[in-house]
Design a protein around this motif. Structure first.
Motif, PDB file in Angstrom:
ATOM      1  N   VAL A 399     -42.696-137.262 -32.091  1.00  0.00           N
ATOM      2  CA  VAL A 399     -41.555-136.351 -31.952  1.00  0.00           C
ATOM      3  C   VAL A 399     -40.706-136.786 -30.768  1.00  0.00           C
ATOM      4  O   VAL A 399     -41.191-137.435 -29.838  1.00  0.00           O
ATOM      5  CB  VAL A 399     -41.999-134.884 -31.758  1.00  0.00           C
ATOM      6  CG1 VAL A 399     -42.667-134.353 -33.004  1.00  0.00           C
ATOM      7  CG2 VAL A 399     -42.900-134.740 -30.540  1.00  0.00           C
ATOM      8  N   MET A 400     -39.428-136.432 -30.827  1.00  0.00           N
ATOM      9  CA  MET A 400     -38.560-136.687 -29.675  1.00  0.00           C
ATOM     10  C   MET A 400     -37.538-135.559 -29.567  1.00  0.00           C
ATOM     11  O   MET A 400     -37.157-134.936 -30.562  1.00  0.00           O
ATOM     12  CB  MET A 400     -37.870-138.047 -29.779  1.00  0.00           C
ATOM     13  CG  MET A 400     -36.968-138.255 -30.958  1.00  0.00           C
ATOM     14  SD  MET A 400     -36.324-139.946 -30.936  1.00  0.00           S
ATOM     15  CE  MET A 400     -35.311-139.946 -32.414  1.00  0.00           C
ATOM     16  N   ALA A 401     -37.124-135.311 -28.346  1.00  0.00           N
ATOM     17  CA  ALA A 401     -36.198-134.213 -28.060  1.00  0.00           C
ATOM     18  C   ALA A 401     -34.783-134.738 -27.888  1.00  0.00           C
ATOM     19  O   ALA A 401     -34.580-135.794 -27.287  1.00  0.00           O
ATOM     20  CB  ALA A 401     -36.632-133.475 -26.801  1.00  0.00           C
ATOM     21  N   PRO A 402     -33.780-133.995 -28.391  1.00  0.00           N
ATOM     22  CA  PRO A 402     -32.384-134.391 -28.198  1.00  0.00           C
ATOM     23  C   PRO A 402     -31.795-133.827 -26.913  1.00  0.00           C
ATOM     24  O   PRO A 402     -32.259-132.822 -26.384  1.00  0.00           O
ATOM     25  CB  PRO A 402     -31.701-133.766 -29.414  1.00  0.00           C
ATOM     26  CG  PRO A 402     -32.488-132.508 -29.664  1.00  0.00           C
ATOM     27  CD  PRO A 402     -33.917-132.830 -29.279  1.00  0.00           C
ATOM     28  N   MET A 403     -30.772-134.482 -26.429  1.00  0.00           N
ATOM     29  CA  MET A 403     -29.970-133.992 -25.301  1.00  0.00           C
ATOM     30  C   MET A 403     -30.800-133.768 -24.035  1.00  0.00           C
ATOM     31  O   MET A 403     -30.619-132.798 -23.315  1.00  0.00           O
ATOM     32  CB  MET A 403     -29.223-132.724 -25.680  1.00  0.00           C
ATOM     33  CG  MET A 403     -28.129-132.947 -26.699  1.00  0.00           C
ATOM     34  SD  MET A 403     -26.830-134.080 -26.134  1.00  0.00           S
ATOM     35  CE  MET A 403     -26.105-133.126 -24.821  1.00  0.00           C
ATOM     36  N   VAL A 404     -31.692-134.689 -23.737  1.00  0.00           N
ATOM     37  CA  VAL A 404     -32.463-134.637 -22.493  1.00  0.00           C
ATOM     38  C   VAL A 404     -31.615-135.249 -21.385  1.00  0.00           C
ATOM     39  O   VAL A 404     -31.024-136.318 -21.563  1.00  0.00           O
ATOM     40  CB  VAL A 404     -33.792-135.393 -22.650  1.00  0.00           C
ATOM     41  CG1 VAL A 404     -34.459-135.592 -21.299  1.00  0.00           C
ATOM     42  CG2 VAL A 404     -34.713-134.641 -23.606  1.00  0.00           C
ATOM     43  N   ALA A 405     -31.555-134.580 -20.251  1.00  0.00           N
ATOM     44  CA  ALA A 405     -30.722-135.064 -19.144  1.00  0.00           C
ATOM     45  C   ALA A 405     -31.530-135.529 -17.947  1.00  0.00           C
ATOM     46  O   ALA A 405     -31.060-136.366 -17.178  1.00  0.00           O
ATOM     47  CB  ALA A 405     -29.745-133.968 -18.701  1.00  0.00           C
ATOM     48  N   THR A 406     -32.746-134.999 -17.767  1.00  0.00           N
ATOM     49  CA  THR A 406     -33.529-135.307 -16.561  1.00  0.00           C
ATOM     50  C   THR A 406     -34.983-135.578 -16.901  1.00  0.00           C
ATOM     51  O   THR A 406     -35.466-135.217 -17.986  1.00  0.00           O
ATOM     52  CB  THR A 406     -33.484-134.121 -15.572  1.00  0.00           C
ATOM     53  OG1 THR A 406     -34.208-133.006 -16.151  1.00  0.00           O
ATOM     54  CG2 THR A 406     -32.052-133.703 -15.263  1.00  0.00           C
ATOM     55  N   ALA A 407     -35.689-136.167 -15.966  1.00  0.00           N
ATOM     56  CA  ALA A 407     -37.116-136.418 -16.139  1.00  0.00           C
ATOM     57  C   ALA A 407     -37.896-135.112 -16.228  1.00  0.00           C
ATOM     58  O   ALA A 407     -38.901-135.012 -16.944  1.00  0.00           O
ATOM     59  CB  ALA A 407     -37.638-137.273 -14.984  1.00  0.00           C
ATOM     60  N   GLU A 408     -37.452-134.105 -15.503  1.00  0.00           N
ATOM     61  CA  GLU A 408     -38.116-132.799 -15.556  1.00  0.00           C
ATOM     62  C   GLU A 408     -38.050-132.219 -16.963  1.00  0.00           C
ATOM     63  O   GLU A 408     -39.035-131.661 -17.466  1.00  0.00           O
ATOM     64  CB  GLU A 408     -37.461-131.848 -14.560  1.00  0.00           C
ATOM     65  CG  GLU A 408     -38.136-130.486 -14.473  1.00  0.00           C
ATOM     66  CD  GLU A 408     -37.455-129.570 -13.476  1.00  0.00           C
ATOM     67  OE1 GLU A 408     -38.069-128.553 -13.093  1.00  0.00           O
ATOM     68  OE2 GLU A 408     -36.313-129.876 -13.062  1.00  0.00           O
ATOM     69  N   GLU A 409     -36.904-132.345 -17.611  1.00  0.00           N
ATOM     70  CA  GLU A 409     -36.769-131.860 -18.985  1.00  0.00           C
ATOM     71  C   GLU A 409     -37.671-132.649 -19.925  1.00  0.00           C
ATOM     72  O   GLU A 409     -38.289-132.084 -20.835  1.00  0.00           O
ATOM     73  CB  GLU A 409     -35.313-131.962 -19.437  1.00  0.00           C
ATOM     74  CG  GLU A 409     -34.370-131.025 -18.707  1.00  0.00           C
ATOM     75  CD  GLU A 409     -32.922-131.192 -19.110  1.00  0.00           C
ATOM     76  OE1 GLU A 409     -32.075-130.465 -18.568  1.00  0.00           O
ATOM     77  OE2 GLU A 409     -32.638-132.060 -19.972  1.00  0.00           O
ATOM     78  N   ALA A 410     -37.755-133.954 -19.714  1.00  0.00           N
ATOM     79  CA  ALA A 410     -38.615-134.788 -20.548  1.00  0.00           C
ATOM     80  C   ALA A 410     -40.070-134.354 -20.427  1.00  0.00           C
ATOM     81  O   ALA A 410     -40.787-134.224 -21.426  1.00  0.00           O
ATOM     82  CB  ALA A 410     -38.458-136.256 -20.159  1.00  0.00           C
ATOM     83  N   SER A 411     -40.532-134.099 -19.194  1.00  0.00           N
ATOM     84  CA  SER A 411     -41.910-133.666 -18.969  1.00  0.00           C
ATOM     85  C   SER A 411     -42.185-132.327 -19.654  1.00  0.00           C
ATOM     86  O   SER A 411     -43.257-132.121 -20.243  1.00  0.00           O
ATOM     87  CB  SER A 411     -42.188-133.544 -17.467  1.00  0.00           C
ATOM     88  OG  SER A 411     -42.067-134.798 -16.838  1.00  0.00           O
ATOM     89  N   TRP A 412     -41.223-131.423 -19.570  1.00  0.00           N
ATOM     90  CA  TRP A 412     -41.354-130.099 -20.185  1.00  0.00           C
ATOM     91  C   TRP A 412     -41.581-130.233 -21.684  1.00  0.00           C
ATOM     92  O   TRP A 412     -42.461-129.572 -22.257  1.00  0.00           O
ATOM     93  CB  TRP A 412     -40.088-129.301 -19.902  1.00  0.00           C
ATOM     94  CG  TRP A 412     -40.097-127.873 -20.362  1.00  0.00           C
ATOM     95  CD1 TRP A 412     -40.503-126.781 -19.665  1.00  0.00           C
ATOM     96  CD2 TRP A 412     -39.631-127.392 -21.637  1.00  0.00           C
ATOM     97  NE1 TRP A 412     -40.331-125.641 -20.418  1.00  0.00           N
ATOM     98  CE2 TRP A 412     -39.798-125.983 -21.637  1.00  0.00           C
ATOM     99  CE3 TRP A 412     -39.105-127.994 -22.772  1.00  0.00           C
ATOM    100  CZ2 TRP A 412     -39.455-125.178 -22.723  1.00  0.00           C
ATOM    101  CZ3 TRP A 412     -38.760-127.199 -23.856  1.00  0.00           C
ATOM    102  CH2 TRP A 412     -38.934-125.823 -23.827  1.00  0.00           C
ATOM    103  N   PHE A 413     -40.802-131.106 -22.332  1.00  0.00           N
ATOM    104  CA  PHE A 413     -40.929-131.285 -23.772  1.00  0.00           C
ATOM    105  C   PHE A 413     -42.244-131.967 -24.146  1.00  0.00           C
ATOM    106  O   PHE A 413     -42.933-131.545 -25.073  1.00  0.00           O
ATOM    107  CB  PHE A 413     -39.757-132.090 -24.321  1.00  0.00           C
ATOM    108  CG  PHE A 413     -39.882-132.416 -25.781  1.00  0.00           C
ATOM    109  CD1 PHE A 413     -39.635-131.458 -26.749  1.00  0.00           C
ATOM    110  CD2 PHE A 413     -40.270-133.693 -26.192  1.00  0.00           C
ATOM    111  CE1 PHE A 413     -39.765-131.748 -28.097  1.00  0.00           C
ATOM    112  CE2 PHE A 413     -40.403-134.003 -27.536  1.00  0.00           C
ATOM    113  CZ  PHE A 413     -40.150-133.021 -28.494  1.00  0.00           C
TER     114      PHE A 413
END
Length: 569
Positions: A399-413
């Protein structure tokens, strides 16, 4: 003329002498070259779409009008299916997909509802139902937005059938010519005879359109976003798909056909001339797309857009409904890789159940993964359904998340994906900030996938749906290639995959440049797969790296293409 282009896009060139001894004048216009080659010939104009059908008089027998709709739709689908049997490869896939859209139950049911509830004539009901679906698809953005043109094409074909008139589209051609149109539907493009159609020129459209992809697969030059071409009363035209120039004359020109690449079979496997493996996957948005991609030989899916499951849903589909929809799309790829992108919606891509508030600039607002920050249960339920569908089908799902802006958001997903039982999770790189934070993001994510379409429009502050800004969204823009280079280097240093899932990968020449910039996989529409897969085998990885560095040094997209061709020959 593109609004940002400092070079004059048109003007009467120096006069010349025509074959009959009279003075001939020429006007040069510029657009975006989307399929290479040079051709010349007489102008063949495509008629404008049908006039909007009237809503009066109301049918005297609404039931009889309702009964006309489905037979007309099935006749349209049958004609497209028959045409599909006369062609192969990408053209066949497009025609089969369009035929399926013509008999879409939701579209036809909505048209029937408009007849019964508003007493609209059948043709007006189909027209309005088609508009509703086209607007809905356009609002979904990105790839699905480009499918709005397909919906409009199907709408017009059914309306023409109901009215008993000829369907819009290219005229019957008996001699070679250059088609000039406002736009072309994918089905129209797929049905063209490359022996007669020397080139395509459209006033609208963009570099990532299906028309562009199909023109490349047919091996004919094509230029889109040529402002003013329809207003010019030209008799002859010369098209240069490499430079994006269109020269129009008021006298006939000598017919000149572009040399076409030799067609080759593609098995689904892909490697460079020196044996370096490269994964070429399909982009899909529905179960129908998945079937088309499978028939085209796709060894897997690099981008599965899940928005189709939510379109027109007044309430969020429950886990069971999502599970069934995802399983249908994953089923053809048992044991193969399928990368699923979670819901990409928001104020700029409205879905009824999200109840998104109005925003002054929705493209920069709460969209993509940002919706999940406010309502995490939505993404949790989707991840649960994806994991279950993977179990049902045996597909190797990431799976991958769209519209990620930061590393923190990536970790959350990534953490939420792991909790749902999905072991491989990555993110889309569509925002320049994410590209600049690639190293930190790769510390958290298992892979990254570059969405070149959105990355370009955010990098250049240029709406990718505006023809006047099409050149800025040209995937050959050196600044965009530099983003890919940065991401490719980051992936190499972390030992993690870097995919490209934007339509930049649909250009066989550019696909090699992306590989040279560090991409480890490419994914594109099924129509482009054979051409890309075979083209990548023509040169070594070292050659692609050399060509990529040459393209990076170019001042603009046209020069970048030329630099790449000079290196690769």
């Amino acid at each position: 003329m593109s609004l940002h282009d400092p070079t004059p896009a048109s003007g009467t060139a120096a006069s010349g002498t025509a074959a009959n001894g009279t003075t001939a004048s020429a006007t040069t216009l510029r657009g975006v070259g989307v399929s290479p080659g040079r051709a010349a010939g007489p102008v063949v104009r495509i008629a404008e779409p049908l006039n909007e059908p009237s809503s009066v008089p109301a049918p005297s027998d609404p039931h009889a009008d309702i009964e006309r709709i489905r037979p007309a739709a099935h006749l349209v689908a049958d004609r497209l299916t028959i045409r599909a049997t006369t062609v192969e490869g990408s053209a066949r896939s497009v025609l089969e997909t369009t035929a399926a859209m013509a008999v879409d139950p939701a579209l036809l049911s909505q048209a029937e509802k408009l007849v019964s509830e508003r007493s609209l004539p059948a043709e007006r009901a189909v027209y309005e139902a088609g508009n509703e679906f086209a607007e809905m698809v356009a609002g979904a953005g990105e790839y699905l937005a480009e499918r709005a043109r397909d919906v409009q094409d199907v709408r017009d074909r059914i309306v023409a059938e109901l009215l008993g008139v000829a369907a819009p589209g290219p005229p019957e051609m008996t001699r070679p010519g250059v088609l000039v149109a406002r736009d072309l539907s994918p089905a129209d493009t797929a049905g063209l005879d490359p022996a007669l159609v020397l080139a395509l020129v459209t006033e609208e459209g963009g570099p990532t359109s299906h028309t562009a992809i199909l023109a490349r697969s047919l091996g004919i030059p094509a230029i889109v976003a040529v402002s003013g071409v329809l207003a010019h009363p030209a008799a002859g035209v010369t098209v240069d798909g490499d430079t994006g120039t269109v020269e129009l004359t008021d006298h006939p020109v000598h017919v000149e056909a572009s040399s076409r690449p030799e067609e080759r079979e593609w098995s689904g496997a892909c490697h460079t001339a020196d044996g370096h493996p490269i994964t070429v996957l399909a982009n899909i948005g529905s179960g129908t797309d998945a079937q088309v991609a499978h028939r085209a030989g796709a060894p897997g899916v690099g981008l599965f857009r899940t928005e189709f499951c939510y379109l027109a849903a007044p309430e969020e589909p429950d886990v069971a409904a999502q599970r069934a929809a995802y399983a249908e799309a994953m089923a053809p790829f048992t044991g193969k890789s399928v990368v699923v992108r979670t819901l990409d919606a928001g104020a700029d891509k409205p879905l009824p159940f999200l109840h998104a508030s109005s925003e002054p600039n929705p493209a920069l607002g709460v969209r993509g993964l940002r919706v999940a920050f406010e309502r995490p249960a939505i993404v949790d339920r989707q991840l649960e359904a994806i994991a279950a569908a993977a179990d049902d089908t045996g597909a190797a799902v990431s799976v991958m998340a769209p519209m990620v802006a930061t590393a923190e958001e990536a970790s959350w997903f990534v953490e939420r994906a792991r909790t749902a039982g999905i072991t491989r999770a990555g993110v889309m790189i569509e925002i320049p900030a994410a590209a600049l934070a690639a190293h930190d993001i790769l510390d958290a994510a298992d892979f990254i996938s570059i969405g070149t379409n959105d990355l370009a429009q955010y990098a250049f502050a240029a709406d990718r749906t505006l023809g006047a800004l099409a050149t800025l969204n040209d995937p050959w823009q050196p600044a965009l290639l530099r983003f890919v280079d940065t991401l490719g280097r980051a992936g190499g240093e972390h030992g993690k995959p870097v995919g490209v899932c934007g339509e930049a990968a649909a250009d066989p020449l550019l696909a090699g440049i992306l590989l040279g910039l560090g991409a480890t996989s490419l994914s594109t529409s099924a129509t482009a797969l054979p051409a890309v897969g075979t083209a990548l085998a023509e040169h070594s990885l070292a050659d692609y790296r050399k060509a990529a560095q040459s393209a990076l040094s170019a001042p603009g997209p046209d020069q970048a293409r030329q630099h790449a061709r000079e290196v690769l020959g």
